[in-house]
Design an enzyme around this catalytic site. Structure first.
Site, PDB file in Angstrom:
ATOM      1  N   THR A 295       0.791  -1.213   0.000  1.00 38.75           N
ATOM      2  CA  THR A 295       0.000   0.000   0.000  1.00 38.75           C
ATOM      3  C   THR A 295       0.825   1.265   0.000  1.00 38.75           C
ATOM      4  O   THR A 295       1.800   1.401   0.708  1.00 38.75           O
ATOM      5  CB  THR A 295      -0.946   0.044   1.216  1.00 38.75           C
ATOM      6  OG1 THR A 295      -1.870  -1.006   1.100  1.00 38.75           O
ATOM      7  CG2 THR A 295      -1.692   1.355   1.296  1.00 38.75           C
TER       8      THR A 295
ATOM      9  N   GLU B 247      10.090  -2.562  -3.633  1.00 42.28           N
ATOM     10  CA  GLU B 247      10.549  -3.805  -3.003  1.00 42.28           C
ATOM     11  C   GLU B 247      11.710  -4.434  -3.769  1.00 42.28           C
ATOM     12  O   GLU B 247      11.586  -4.744  -4.937  1.00 42.28           O
ATOM     13  CB  GLU B 247       9.389  -4.788  -2.886  1.00 42.28           C
ATOM     14  CG  GLU B 247       8.398  -4.317  -1.849  1.00 42.28           C
ATOM     15  CD  GLU B 247       7.215  -5.243  -1.716  1.00 42.28           C
ATOM     16  OE1 GLU B 247       7.003  -6.073  -2.614  1.00 42.28           O
ATOM     17  OE2 GLU B 247       6.492  -5.120  -0.715  1.00 42.28           O
TER      18      GLU B 247
END
Lengths: 407, 407
Positions: free
Chosen positions: B190, B276
């Protein structure tokens, strides 16, 4: 319909050969040729990318303007994309080399390439390859298999399928081979598909059957969401089964489309399961959607989600990511109404209902997700439409393959 | 406009606190609170996903129906998404806990959550967390930084930015913090953004300024193409700078939008660079497109391409993949006309022109691509429109993080 062993040489009158032309790979076969004994009706579908490789332009023109084709020449290693006028010239020269060697008119020779973009083909090696393959052309299953091996790039397995069916007392065969990973969403290494049949059918119906069928087969495959400049599916029908030519959408046409659908689905699933670095075939079945188009969009959204694909690799029952991927697909639905299941040969488990997780066993879910073929079943509870999409998990090896593809 | 150190406590009258509530993570801060000394005008933008987390529903209602807000409570670890009526109840209870502890009306308390989907929040821990944070509220830069740390999930760095500018002799500050990776295409973990300003401005203009600005900032970030159920950006303006309230789109409004744009752009780039597993911030600048919308679509298509992202990780000048991603974006253009460049602080190099590769040095290209911030410049040669998008490379660690996120 009967499933048989074989590929592009399964149908009557189709021969194949392969050779190690040294185009870019060393010490392996990297060129293949398919030849029909007699002129065949031809059909083709091609990439929708704005950037189109020279062989795509060449084939689209021939499939559109010429009534028949007799040969297809394929090379792996160099894509002949972004190669300007020189690239187009090499398509012409390849066709001329076939004309010179096999006495097949150049305008009946289709070409296909897969590999690195922006590099010119070594034309001399291509010509030598054609000369080497000509005397080796055979209709054996083995020669078809050799061709299926020669067109591979990062594929780990040759991909072939074939079926037979009956038309007015004649046995008709549809066979094919492919490489790569998807039509709308292919691996850069390109999806190439080659289909042959000895059916007698009009060129118009042949094209229509192919165009219709790729929507629910190759176009439902995605490895990484990228669409290649070279994607091509070619279908040749040489009429040697001896059936009365199919010229309308009758029962015989329906039988053909069923056979074609079987072969295309089998090849599509092989591509998805052999996606770069994949350890699992990841299938998503959407049922009870409110329209076919929505069903396809939802199924594609799930198999394209990097987060879901990574979770499948980890055998992690992360239903939240699946729900999320459905949610951003652009299709409207009630998240409280839908239901989700995981299934594989190890069993089936419901994981989501009434807006939240069911009380499923994580251990059982992980066991189901540890199989080499894993299905997510999505019940939209809205209507009667359904669709299936195929992808693969996202693995370390995908990154490895694509971080140093050119080196 | 002056760039200053700070985040959500940079603007006058905003306090923050953080605590280790043990919601899911252990031994780290996982809750944060922002409080304005006085009621503030509020604005918000939220995920477009059909599946929307409870806090998104809660905040959208409050931002739409209430004139003011005074507090924001954020937790990391559990997303409170797909949690049904119980999840909505926890938003209410969180707001009531703030009302009880700080005497702020519950309808002035916004909430945000990030983390795993489908798990219920441990309400008691949340309440204890609020009680622990209340006496620690401070307007120091350090307390703002602690809050920025507490909201992280797979983020590796806290993300804060702030600027000041002058309005009618008063110094106005805009500051903010965020976590995650993108608004349209965020990481499942998110994208949450929180912005504060002491500017006096009407609620309508505040909302408009935010809505307009996210299009070219957060919405141009993508880490993996997935859109979260929880994405939220909240902006509070408490008027404590003492400027005459901005009620029209005058020069002062323009100054504000410029400041807001700086903060949002800085935060968006931090998110992309901290995607990420990322080792590099990967920027795509499209210039001379025929429309702003096309420029955005083209830039997004490049930074979303898994193949291009893997090539950036491998420092591989694979311009073919970039061209290919432009080609399947849906925007029509002439592949022979456009030009491509790589640039970074190590230099700039043209890699594609006139439909094919330039005669560039692979060695130089690799050196340019080995920097932590890498830009692809795409000159469409069509018009005057431009856009910038930010992403990151695709790495082994992305797969690792997402294959076992829940374990």
């Amino acid at each position: 319909m009967e499933i048989i062993t074989g590929g592009i040489t399964a149908a009557k009158g189709f021969q194949a050969a392969a050779t190690a032309a040294g185009i870019k790979y060393q010490n392996r076969m990297d060129m293949a040729m398919i030849v029909s004994q007699v002129p065949a009706a031809s059909a083709g579908t091609f990439t929708t990318n704005v950037v189109q490789a020279a062989p795509v332009k060449w084939d689209r023109k021939l499939v559109t303007e010429e009534s028949h084709a007799r040969a297809v020449v394929v090379n792996a290693g160099i894509a002949n994309a972004c190669t300007g006028a020189e690239g187009m010239e090499y398509c012409q020269k390849t066709a001329e080399a076939v004309e010179h060697t096999l006495k097949i008119p150049a305008n009946q020779v289709l070409v296909a390439s897969t590999g690195v973009i922006g590099m010119q083909l070594p034309m001399e090696k291509l010509t030598l390859g054609i000369e080497a393959m000509a005397p080796q052309l055979e209709d054996s299953l083995e020669s078809g298999h050799q061709a299926a091996c020669a067109i591979m790039t990062t594929d780990t397995k040759a991909k072939e399928a074939a079926v037979t069916f009956q038309v007015e007392g004649k046995t008709v065969t549809v066979g094919g081979m492919c490489k790569g990973s998807g039509m709308i969403h292919p691996n850069m290494c390109t999806m190439l598909g080659f289909l042959t049949t000895d059916l007698a059918i009009s060129k118009e119906l042949l094209q229509e059957a192919l165009r219709e069928d790729i929507i629910d087969t190759y176009n439902m495959v995605s490895v990484d969401g990228d669409t290649s400049t070279n994607d091509t599916v070619l279908l040749l029908a040489n009429g040697m089964a001896g059936n009365p030519e199919i010229i309308q959408k009758d029962e015989n046409y329906r039988k053909f489309t069923e056979a074609l659908h079987y072969v295309n689905t089998a090849l599509a699933k092989m591509m998805a399961g052999d996606g770069e670095g994949a350890t699992a075939l990841f299938e998503t079945r959407v049922i009870h959607a409110d329209s076919k188009e929505h069903a396809r969009t939802l199924a594609k959204s799930v198999i394209c989600s990097s987060l879901t694909k990574a979770a499948i690799f980890g055998h992690d029952a992360n239903w939240g990511r699946i729900l999320c991927a459905l949610g951003y697909s652009g299709v409207k639905f009630d998240p409280e109404a839908i239901e989700l299941f995981f299934q594989s040969k190890s069993g089936r488990i419901q994981i989501y209902k009434d807006g939240t997780a069911t009380d499923y066993s994580e251990e059982e879910a992980t066991r189901i997700l540890s199989e080499p073929e894993v299905t997510v079943l999505v019940d939209m509870k809205m209507g009667d439409a359904k669709a299936v999409a195929w992808g693969c998990d996202l693995t370390y090896d995908y990154v490895k393959i694509n971080a140093d593809y050119r080196s």
